[in-house]
Scaffold this motif. Structure first.
Motif, short mmCIF file in Angstrom:
data_model
loop_
_atom_site.label_atom_id
_atom_site.label_comp_id
_atom_site.label_asym_id
_atom_site.label_seq_id
_atom_site.Cartn_x
_atom_site.Cartn_y
_atom_site.Cartn_z
N GLU A 206 30.13 37.41 31.70
CA GLU A 206 28.82 37.22 32.30
C GLU A 206 27.90 38.38 31.91
N VAL A 207 26.62 38.08 31.90
CA VAL A 207 25.59 39.11 31.87
C VAL A 207 25.34 39.50 33.32
N GLN A 218 29.73 41.95 32.03
CA GLN A 218 30.84 42.18 32.94
C GLN A 218 31.78 40.98 32.89
N GLY A 219 32.93 41.13 33.57
CA GLY A 219 33.81 39.99 33.81
C GLY A 219 34.44 39.38 32.59
N VAL A 220 34.68 40.18 31.54
CA VAL A 220 35.29 39.64 30.32
C VAL A 220 36.77 39.36 30.62
N GLY A 230 43.16 36.44 19.57
CA GLY A 230 41.86 36.86 19.05
C GLY A 230 40.68 36.21 19.75
N LEU A 231 40.94 35.56 20.88
CA LEU A 231 39.87 34.84 21.57
C LEU A 231 38.82 35.77 22.17
N ALA A 232 39.27 36.95 22.63
CA ALA A 232 38.32 37.88 23.23
C ALA A 232 37.33 38.40 22.18
N ALA A 263 41.39 46.04 25.22
CA ALA A 263 39.97 45.72 25.36
C ALA A 263 39.12 46.62 24.47
N ARG A 264 39.46 47.88 24.41
CA ARG A 264 38.67 48.81 23.58
C ARG A 264 38.76 48.41 22.11
N ALA A 265 39.94 48.00 21.68
CA ALA A 265 40.09 47.55 20.29
C ALA A 265 39.27 46.29 20.03
N THR A 266 39.24 45.39 21.01
CA THR A 266 38.43 44.18 20.88
C THR A 266 36.96 44.52 20.70
N TYR A 267 36.45 45.39 21.57
CA TYR A 267 35.03 45.73 21.50
C TYR A 267 34.70 46.45 20.19
#
Length: 283
Positions: A206-207, A218-220, A230-232, A263-267
């Motif tokens: 969400e934004v 937020q809310g990822v 790899g969906l994220a 999560a950090r790797a995804t971003y």
């Protein structure tokens, strides 16, 4: 101390523009407070709390949003003493203290002995930003949600919140009614994105807030049985495409726990870069 108190007061609608100018000194880091000021005009009836300011002469030099979240705005560690007594008077309603690491640490040092024990302290949370479309291809199945999606989306939002925060949003006095209304509100604003399969929500985000300068995501969340695909990464690429590509805001921001290496790797794959470090004290 008396002189400091005399320079600190509640801000109201007449102070709106000055407070927004203060927040705009760092508009991405201060996106939450900036958004709240624009949305409510600093009217306490709509804020659900208060915004305070510290003045030197006629100049507003620091502020804080004080509601369910205590959020410092353009504070230095030296400013927090001016807001400590204010925060303590409203501590029963504060769920989190969140903001730049050095400011939150200084405030917590000031008030810790007089506050209840926190449920958790997340001392290091990289604050990430992105101001361009990603090179990663977006996921074509990620779309804006609609009111028809609520019955599938709401349980995923509860699962994400519980996993991230450690308590269910349905534990509040309304039995989750306020949280469900928040999910509905985000859908209505076009700030909720998700993908679905036959079992329900696969990916969602969400934004949380947006201004002319930035949006905060937020809310990822990815459903546990679909993680590792790899969906994220592709989902977040879709979120960035939506925010920047449709003109919601020119910059996408978020903050993440330092221990959440996945999560950090995804971003990082999407193209986010760290610009600051946040801390959160949770009650």
């Amino acid at each position: 101390m008396l002189r400091t108190r005399e320079l600190v007061r509640v801000l109201g609608p007449a102070d709106r523009d000055r407070f927004i100018e203060l927040a705009e000194q760092d508009p991405v880091v201060n996106v939450f407070a900036d958004y709240r000021a624009r949305l409510t005009n600093l009217d306490e009836r709509w804020l659900g709390g208060q915004v305070w300011g510290r003045f030197v002469g006629d100049d507003l030099v620091a502020g804080c949003h004080l509601g369910a979240n205590f959020v410092p705005v353009q504070c230095t560690p030296d400013d927090v003493g001016a807001f400590a007594d204010v925060a303590l008077r409203r501590r029963a309603s504060v769920g989190t203290i969140v903001g730049p690491h050095d400011v939150v640490a200084a405030l917590w040092e000031e008030v810790e002995a007089r506050w209840q024990r926190p449920r958790e302290v997340r001392a290091s949370q990289p604050h990430l930003e992105m101001d361009r479309l990603p090179s990663v291809a977006p996921d074509p199945s990620v779309r804006l949600t609609t009111p028809r999606d609520l019955d599938l989306l709401y349980p995923a939002c509860v699962a994400m919140y519980t996993e991230e925060v450690g308590v269910s949003p349905e534990n509040d006095s309304g039995g989750g009614d306020l949280y469900r209304a928040r999910v509905q509100q985000l859908i209505g604003r076009g700030w909720s994105l998700a993908s679905f399969d036959e079992r329900g929500v696969v990916f969602k985000a969400e934004v949380a807030c947006a201004t002319p300068y930035a949006a905060q995501v937020q809310g990822v969340w990815v459903r546990p049985d679909r993680r590792g695909e790899g969906l994220a990464t592709r989902g977040m690429a879709s979120v960035v495409h939506h925010v920047i590509g449709t003109g919601v805001a020119p910059v996408v921001s978020l903050y993440v726990n330092d221990w959440n290496t996945a999560a950090r790797a995804t971003y990082a794959r999407v193209g986010f870069e760290q610009t600051a470090t946040f801390s959160t004290v949770m009650f």
